[in-house]
Design an enzyme around this catalytic site. Structure first.
Site, short mmCIF file in Angstrom:
data_model
loop_
_atom_site.label_atom_id
_atom_site.label_comp_id
_atom_site.label_asym_id
_atom_site.label_seq_id
_atom_site.Cartn_x
_atom_site.Cartn_y
_atom_site.Cartn_z
CB SER A 39 -0.94 0.01 1.22
OG SER A 39 -1.90 -1.02 1.12
N GLY A 97 -3.09 3.63 -3.64
CA GLY A 97 -3.67 4.55 -4.60
C GLY A 97 -5.11 4.94 -4.34
CB CYS A 108 -7.24 -1.21 3.61
SG CYS A 108 -6.24 0.29 3.53
CG LEU A 109 -8.14 -0.52 -2.74
CD1 LEU A 109 -8.42 0.96 -2.97
CD2 LEU A 109 -7.02 -1.00 -3.66
CD GLN A 114 -10.12 3.44 0.54
OE1 GLN A 114 -9.58 3.38 -0.58
NE2 GLN A 114 -9.45 3.85 1.61
CG ASN A 139 -0.63 2.24 4.67
OD1 ASN A 139 -0.62 3.43 4.36
ND2 ASN A 139 0.03 1.33 3.98
CE1 TYR A 175 -7.78 9.59 -3.09
CE2 TYR A 175 -5.88 8.25 -2.51
CZ TYR A 175 -6.46 9.23 -3.29
OH TYR A 175 -5.73 9.84 -4.28
CG HIS A 217 -4.28 -2.96 7.55
ND1 HIS A 217 -3.98 -3.64 6.38
CD2 HIS A 217 -4.32 -1.65 7.21
CE1 HIS A 217 -3.84 -2.77 5.39
NE2 HIS A 217 -4.04 -1.56 5.87
CD GLU A 271 -3.81 -7.00 7.78
OE1 GLU A 271 -3.14 -6.12 7.23
OE2 GLU A 271 -5.05 -6.92 7.92
#
Length: 364
Positions: free
Chosen positions: A50, A226, A251-252, A255, A293, A296, A336, A338
């Site tokens: 990331s 990103g 996380c991503l 989103q 982390n 966005y 996260h 994990e």
């Protein structure tokens, strides 16, 4: 002192930081300058996909003091553009130590910058937001260098570059999980294998038909780098899978679920990066310390016209940290669970996902 050559960091606002080089040589290394507040866990940080295309500043002043070991990597090939620290330990001390930070960065062709005022740099980022920057070994024309930084444009294909190219299987005797790799940390894979799951890791651009052909019991959407709006393949994948299989996003992945359901995301001023972010569960009132982390976040106001409900919020800034779908077996978190590095307060979310699968509640 082993590291004697000079190295410079130039920011888009014209700021110049002069320090000492470690790791690989550096003609020009552009990236987004961000900071991480973790006191430990620098090995997991530098190997987290990331951080692709980012120059990461560690706020803790001493980095590299326990070296680099063979066990704590989150990916084989780091995607980080560079690391910026106050002091890089020259002689690490730990029973697991294999290489110094300098030695490892030379192996992986990653530049590092030490002996700068990281406190001043982080305060600048907190005040002005993340900035473009360039790390260089020599500056012949400072004004020209500043112009280059301002004209530099971020790449938009980070997920493509860090995702696996081909599917692969980690065999197990338990639930069959398809793990979509948008820049997956190995810690996610470890959590499933420790629970004896049969995991198939697939590339970011895998279609829903290809996923369903694998007959999964559940689909895991990984973290990644990103802007989530650049990952149209992932958004379409979620849209096509909704109601057909349980989905868990981190996380991503969190989103992408929001975008697929019609919500919006926005770029944060300086993001959340560290291992000490408090998150409150709105249903139970519990507060977890989490590893995060991301730059966005899901825009909370945009969720009103969707079937997603906010169930967790960040206590530092009230940003959305958890979502659950009202109809389908879909839930997600911005942090996260994990860890790697960080607290393990939320590790049971993997069990929650497997319990949803075992419940067999799949909505058509």
């Amino acid at each position: 002192m082993k590291y004697m050559s000079k190295r410079y960091l130039v920011l888009e606002d014209g700021s110049l930081f002069e320090g000492t080089a470690f790791g690989a040589s550096c003609d020009e290394q552009f990236g987004e300058v961000v900071f991480n507040t973790g006191m430990t866990g620098y090995q997991e940080t530098l190997s987290d996909p990331s951080y692709c295309d980012q120059l990461v500043v560690m706020t803790y002043p001493l980095i590299g003091n326990y070296g680099i070991n063979r066990d704590d990597f989150e990916t084989i090939q780091p995607a980080i553009s560079g690391l910026i620290v106050k002091e890089c330990a020259e002689f690490p001390s730990n029973f697991r130590n294999e290489w110094s930070l300098d030695e490892y960065f030379k192996q992986k062709n990653i530049p590092g910058l030490s002996n700068i005022d990281t406190r001043r740099l982080v305060k600048k980022i907190r005040q002005n937001g993340t900035m473009k920057g360039v790390m260089v070994d020599n500056i012949e024309d400072l004004d020209a260098c500043r112009k280059q930084v301002n004209e530099f444009n971020y790449k938009r294909d980070q997920v493509r570059r860090v995702s696996t190219v081909k599917p692969y299987v980690v065999p197990g005797n338990g639930e069959r999980i398809v793990l979509v790799d948008f820049g997956m940390k190995h810690g996610i894979l470890r959590e499933f294998t420790e629970r004896h799951c049969h995991v198939t890791v697939v590339p970011y651009n895998t279609t829903a038909d290809e996923v369903l052909q694998l007959k999964p019991d559940g689909v895991m959407l990984s973290n990644g780098p990103g802007d989530p709006k650049d990952v149209q393949d992932g958004i379409m994948l979620v849209k096509d899978l909704m109601g057909k299989v349980p989905i868990f996003g981190i996380c991503l992945g969190h989103q992408l679920i929001a975008l697929a359901c019609g919500a919006d995301t926005h770029k944060m001023k300086f993001g959340h990066r560290g291992a000490n972010h408090p998150v409150k569960d709105l249903r139970t009132g519990d507060v977890w310390m989490t590893s995060q982390n991301h730059g966005y976040a899901v825009t909370e106001e945009s969720l009103s016209q969707t079937s997603l409900k906010v169930n967790q919020l960040a206590l530092n800034d009230n940003t959305v940290e958890g979502l659950e779908h009202e109809t389908f077996d879909i839930f997600s978190v911005q942090y996260h669970p994990e860890s790697s590095p960080g607290p393990q307060d939320s590790n049971a979310l993997f069990d929650k996902f497997l319990n949803k699968i075992k419940g067999g509640i799949i909505h058509a």
